[in-house]
Motif scaffolding. Structure first.
Motif, short mmCIF file in Angstrom:
data_model
loop_
_atom_site.label_atom_id
_atom_site.label_comp_id
_atom_site.label_asym_id
_atom_site.label_seq_id
_atom_site.Cartn_x
_atom_site.Cartn_y
_atom_site.Cartn_z
N ASP A 32 28.60 38.45 26.50
CA ASP A 32 27.59 37.53 27.04
C ASP A 32 28.08 36.83 28.31
O ASP A 32 27.30 36.55 29.21
N LEU A 33 29.39 36.57 28.37
CA LEU A 33 29.94 35.75 29.45
C LEU A 33 31.38 36.16 29.74
O LEU A 33 32.16 36.39 28.80
N ALA A 34 31.72 36.26 31.01
CA ALA A 34 33.12 36.34 31.45
C ALA A 34 33.45 35.01 32.10
O ALA A 34 32.83 34.63 33.11
N LEU A 35 34.41 34.28 31.55
CA LEU A 35 34.70 32.91 31.96
C LEU A 35 36.15 32.78 32.41
O LEU A 35 37.08 33.03 31.64
N VAL A 36 36.34 32.41 33.68
CA VAL A 36 37.67 32.10 34.20
C VAL A 36 37.86 30.59 34.16
O VAL A 36 37.12 29.85 34.82
N LEU A 37 38.83 30.13 33.39
CA LEU A 37 39.19 28.72 33.36
C LEU A 37 40.31 28.52 34.38
O LEU A 37 41.45 28.91 34.14
N ALA A 38 39.99 27.95 35.53
CA ALA A 38 40.93 27.81 36.64
C ALA A 38 41.35 26.35 36.73
O ALA A 38 40.56 25.48 37.11
N VAL A 39 42.62 26.08 36.41
CA VAL A 39 43.09 24.72 36.15
C VAL A 39 44.13 24.30 37.18
O VAL A 39 45.11 25.00 37.43
N ASP A 40 43.93 23.14 37.76
CA ASP A 40 44.80 22.57 38.79
C ASP A 40 46.14 22.13 38.18
O ASP A 40 46.18 21.35 37.23
N VAL A 41 47.26 22.64 38.76
CA VAL A 41 48.59 22.17 38.35
C VAL A 41 49.37 21.68 39.57
O VAL A 41 50.60 21.75 39.62
N SER A 42 48.67 21.18 40.58
CA SER A 42 49.33 20.65 41.77
C SER A 42 50.11 19.38 41.41
O SER A 42 49.85 18.75 40.38
N THR A 43 51.04 19.01 42.27
CA THR A 43 51.90 17.87 41.97
C THR A 43 51.17 16.53 42.01
O THR A 43 51.72 15.50 41.60
N SER A 142 38.57 42.76 37.37
CA SER A 142 39.64 43.54 36.74
C SER A 142 39.48 43.70 35.24
O SER A 142 40.19 44.51 34.63
N GLY A 143 38.60 42.94 34.62
CA GLY A 143 38.50 42.98 33.16
C GLY A 143 37.81 44.23 32.65
O GLY A 143 36.92 44.79 33.29
N ASP A 144 38.22 44.68 31.47
CA ASP A 144 37.64 45.88 30.84
C ASP A 144 36.43 45.47 29.99
O ASP A 144 36.43 45.58 28.77
N PHE A 145 35.41 44.94 30.66
CA PHE A 145 34.20 44.49 29.97
C PHE A 145 33.04 44.51 30.96
O PHE A 145 33.24 44.58 32.17
N ARG A 146 31.84 44.43 30.41
CA ARG A 146 30.63 44.24 31.22
C ARG A 146 29.99 42.94 30.77
O ARG A 146 29.63 42.79 29.62
N ALA A 147 29.88 42.00 31.71
CA ALA A 147 29.41 40.67 31.38
C ALA A 147 27.99 40.44 31.88
O ALA A 147 27.66 40.79 33.01
N ARG A 148 27.17 39.83 31.05
CA ARG A 148 25.82 39.46 31.45
C ARG A 148 25.86 38.32 32.46
O ARG A 148 25.01 38.24 33.34
N ARG A 149 26.85 37.43 32.33
CA ARG A 149 27.03 36.33 33.28
C ARG A 149 28.52 36.21 33.60
O ARG A 149 29.37 36.50 32.76
N ARG A 150 28.83 35.72 34.81
CA ARG A 150 30.21 35.51 35.22
C ARG A 150 30.35 34.09 35.78
O ARG A 150 29.56 33.69 36.65
N VAL A 151 31.32 33.36 35.27
CA VAL A 151 31.48 31.95 35.63
C VAL A 151 32.94 31.66 35.93
O VAL A 151 33.84 32.10 35.21
N ILE A 152 33.17 30.90 37.00
CA ILE A 152 34.49 30.33 37.31
C ILE A 152 34.40 28.83 37.06
O ILE A 152 33.53 28.15 37.60
#
Length: 281
Positions: A32-43, A142-152
């Motif tokens: 249903d969804l491909a979700l990238v959780l992109a998290v800040d680790v800056s100083t 790059s993922g081995d899936f087909r997603a109905r939605r893609r979210v960052i």
């Protein structure tokens, strides 16, 4: 010439081909969804804030509310990856902490959360939201899936100050059908006005795409609840509280061009007369 009869050999070869063939032609998993959780680790994120941020995601994927949101999707499964990001110049520091994982049961989601809880944390200089978006876009391909939605899903405590323009990276992602949501972290006292307007910056400069939204976190006690609410909303693709993105192409209300590539255009030439006397401007 005489050829021996070897029906057993043919049988073994055929059986082997039938066993191997599906691996060659295995179709990608539909989600249903491909979700990238992109998290800040800056100083700029102190260790306490980083721990709080990490714990927010861990507890979210342990939550029955998130499990229910996954289960009630059309297919009942999603793909998730957890990424840490910081500056544009630190070698390799846009980093995958948990690779693409298919979640289709509470057990899967809890295993994802437990893996995240055990992963080490990092702190790296610089804030390049633009590079985080570009890195996330490469992961979505790059993922081995087909997603109905893609979210960052971008979380962070500052504006883009390294790399390319954040609006260019955002607009390229939106043009490819990807939605970018945000979790601006506003726990510190305002510094030179940036922290006080970070929610507006995310709204005008970072988020975009279908049903894009951002939810600012201004108090520590909000973090767990807001992170969980954001992920539930992303999985369900449902409307809810929070600030929506302005349409791409409209005139933003916030100064978005804060990357070094822009400031370099305005920086004085150190070789010009009167410059380079040893005093910072």
């Amino acid at each position: 010439m005489w050829y021996p009869k070897v029906p057993w050999l043919l049988s073994v070869l055929v059986t082997g081909l039938l066993t191997v063939a599906p691996a060659w032609h295995r179709a990608p998993t539909d989600v249903d969804l491909a979700l990238v959780l992109a998290v800040d680790v800056s100083t700029s994120m102190d260790p306490d804030e980083q721990n709080l941020q990490r714990q927010g995601y861990v507890e979210a994927f342990r939550s029955p509310l998130v499990h229910h949101a996954i289960y009630t999707g059309m297919l009942g499964r999603i793909a998730v990856t957890y990424v840490e990001w910081a500056g544009a110049h630190t070698p390799g520091y846009q980093s995958v902490i948990i690779p693409w994982t298919i979640l289709e049961s509470p057990k899967d989601a809890i295993a994802f959360a437990n893996g995240l809880a055990r992963a080490p944390s990092h702190r790296v200089p610089g804030t390049s939201i633009s590079k985080a978006i570009d890195f996330s876009m490469a992961l979505l391909s790059s993922g081995d899936f087909r997603a109905r939605r893609r979210v960052i899903d971008i979380s962070g405590d500052g504006s883009n100050n390294q790399g390319g323009l954040v609006t260019e990276a955002r607009d390229k992602a939106i043009a490819r059908g990807v939605t970018i949501n945000g979790l601006p972290i506003m726990l510190k006292e305002p510094e030179r006005g940036e922290n006080a307007t970070l929610d507006a910056y995310y709204r005008d400069c970072v988020i975009g795409g279908s049903n894009a939204f951002m939810i600012p976190v201004r108090e520590r006690k909000q973090f767990l609840m807001e992170t969980r609410a954001k992920i539930v909303r992303e999985i369900a693709d449902a409307a809810g509280p929070g600030s929506l993105a302005h349409s791409v192409g409209g005139r933003p209300l916030t100064e978005c061009d804060t990357s070094e590539s822009v400031w370099d255009d305005f920086a004085p030439d150190p070789h010009a007369p009167g410059i380079g006397s040893g005093h910072d401007l």
